[in-house]
Design an enzyme around this catalytic site. Structure first.
Site: not given
Lengths: 266, 266, 266, 266
Positions: B10, B155, B159, B165
């Site tokens: 990746g 944030h 978001k 989380g």
């Protein structure tokens, strides 16, 4: 469960008053006596600010121990008295919880031996604020992973010395675990002297003094793209009482002397 | 000391690019290959944004392992590919360091068995930001001494979900160790609904969403006369790279699978 | 409403790239040309990082003005070029919005006269971050009521000079309005040199340098039982673009030169 | 310069005690009388906590005004008494500085007319903390440039209502000047209800309640790549005294009634 029987030395000092209130309000604690330089034979409730809190006042600590047989002595007096009281308490089988400074390494060694001979606990703590202890502990743990750190401490503007004892202690705890490092750019330069703060083993410490503040400290770690900050605010001296309470509860289970609250906090 | 031979799956994703940079810049790391869905047989240095960083590109991970024999696979792909790559890596004796989510408990159990059979390490981490891991760890430790705590997370305003989380995980870690407690005044009331935030087991969580911010969290503990605050700021995704580096170094010494960076941080 | 026609000098610099993006994305702005040291006659869209953003490139600024007749020139080049471009722009009736430093008082005076002769606006701003400008403005306002103040600025550890220009400017703005005051306890003493930071007219300034940080500043005022803190965080250079946008909009309404964004913010 | 002659109504309340201390310690202030519900004819110095502070106690405010002719009445009683005292003070030519709430718009109008007829000043202020007033003022100013803002307020956990009055007032002042805006992502969703806090005209407000805290508020503005934060900490009720002092000094120069300290702060 029987309550823990407690005597308090120095009940009329700032910390002592808080401790009297703490013991009075805690269900499994019982205040059996106070030791003071004055007022021998009176009831504490007669003194200013203690209405309704009954306990006999002693000026002679040995007689206090003999007559009231406390489990624990909370000592919040002076370095000299504190040392003397600690030794006597251990000899009488009373577990000391001591908030004064001024113990030498020799003192600690001798008192530890005495506690172990008697098979009882003793706790001596220069700082009872659990939050401050945790801040220092976390700072030391974080320093293994973040080697760049600065300390900012903020106190009222009547404080004479800078940096604070807690800041210096924090820097030392960090220096103990991180590889030596001179922080900042190698070619950095101060256009106003002192801007980069004090240096302790490469760690920078900044002392702010402003009216309104009480006692506050931030430990700031910086790394690639991130920062980790640990801050403790002490708003008033009640902050010490959680540590006194924990110490009383813990000292009942110890068979030795512990110096520093950090050793009873996991 | 021979460098650790690393393959990255990746490499063109956001995290992958950072990881390529990290391995390239770290002296005791060597980038021996990358695994991509495209560009089989090309040199990484030919792709946009990788000039000067040479490594063969493979679309077939098994052929990659056979030909380049990496010590470690860093996988920053998708949950599906990540799971598949982890299994293959272990079978080929390559230690996986995996940053994807989506592993079930069954997956973890099966892969742990496989790692132990092969006698090599494996690390799967949903969060590589060491600062965030430390924040959660410290919050759990502090909760033993301070039972009143609130979480504020901030944030960017793109978001979608609130709370984050990390905030939910932090609350859960705290709830695991403190006695159950409904915080705030028993009779408190919201004159504007939602003012007191979300509740998780009595703990309040507040989610701020503002342009300019990236990913930040404060865990605030309050006690008698004091507060203890632990804050993590993630300013850009480079914050994950210190955790990737630590994982590569640690995975070389393990003989089992570790899930969650908190278990390799003391 | 017709869009404002804009030319940008220095499009390939860090700030220039942001400005190109800003103008491209703002509905009532139109990018009519860019001025560069290279690539004369090419289309900006051909250069790396500008795909899809079409504008003719000029190396000759006078020809640019003659052929594209912009309303506004955004100049994000160097002090030397910036000064030269500003003068030429005014002569051609193009309103300059300039982000470079290095203008002397004489320069400002001469250019102001020129702007007023031409009856058009000009804005020169060493700092385009509106948040930073507001922080300084608020700090000066608060200093009338709170005479005790310290400044903490935090930057990445690649910064060479301490304190930052913004911190020094803030201290000067405060010193301009508050009665002279030497802060802290008259008998305070540093047990580690530099702990109390740098001093500017009695105000203490502390410079933190840590990896991960970008550009941040706190101005902390303390008074009886209270504190007032004004903090600005610059997370990336996009923070300057709101000030560039405001300047372009404002310069269209001015008939003189304004030096410093604080003079167009109420 | 002759000192300002001051009478204080409500000297034994928490705020009243602070005000007595303030007037006593301020060189150009003179405490000429106190108004209390009890102790008529006694000397304040006889009461608990006022030793050495001499002033006659009156239960009849009119007789107090007639006999001691104060320049200023500081009223820190209850809404009902406060209103009554304010009116009487104006009639007797005594300038009221009032810290109680509960005045209707009609009351303000009527009292303003009365003050202007008498040609003297009057100040009524629901909040005397200058730092809090400045925070609100700055928040309103910043909202013209930053349209995204959230408010976090932190209080002790004995507070019953959320959000605080100051937070609600701040949100309203911001809503008055910024264009209507629903903040956050249009599709954001709370996985735990309340996470995004309370909403006031699109502005989010978060209320933290923790032991140890007193009264604190942060107003956080976010923009492209930057944040601007204004924070006020009230550590104890002494924070109100700077506002009382300023009001006494200012009311001597006014010829009308001013409602809200924000109108005498520039």
């Amino acid at each position: 469960m029987k309550p823990i029987k407690i005597a308090i030395a120095g009940p009329r000092g700032r910390m002592g008053r808080e401790a009297v209130g703490l013991v009075h309000q805690t269900e499994h604690f019982a205040l059996v006596a106070v030791i003071d330089r004055k007022y021998d034979g009176k009831d504490l409730a007669e003194l200013d600010g203690f209405s309704g809190i009954h306990a006999p006042i002693y000026t002679d600590i040995e007689r206090c121990f003999q007559e009231t047989k406390p489990d624990v002595l909370i000592d919040l007096t002076t370095p000299e008295s504190g040392k003397y009281h600690t030794e006597l308490a251990l000899q009488y089988g009373v577990r000391p919880v001591v908030g004064t400074t001024g113990f030498t390494e020799d003192d600690i060694e001798r008192l530890t031996k005495l506690a172990e001979e008697k098979g009882i606990g003793a706790i001596i703590a220069p700082n009872f604020a659990i939050g401050a202890i945790l801040m220092m502990k976390f700072a030391q743990m974080a320093a293994k992973y973040f080697h760049d750190v600065e300390i900012i401490e903020l106190h009222h503007d009547q404080k004479l010395d800078a940096p604070s004892g807690t800041a210096a202690k924090t820097a030392q705890l960090i220096a103990d675990v991180r590889p030596p490092k001179k922080q900042g750019h190698p070619d950095e330069k101060e256009t106003l002297q002192g801007a980069r703060g004090a240096e302790y083993d490469g760690i920078r410490i900044h002392s702010v003094r402003l009216p309104g503040f009480v006692a506050h400290q931030e430990v700031i770690f910086g790394g690639n793209g991130q920062a980790l900050t640990i801050r403790h605010d002490s708003f008033h001296r009640g902050s010490f009482m959680s540590g006194v309470k924990l110490s009383v509860e813990t000292v009942m289970k110890l068979q030795t002397l512990v110096y520093g609250l950090e050793h009873i906090i996991e």
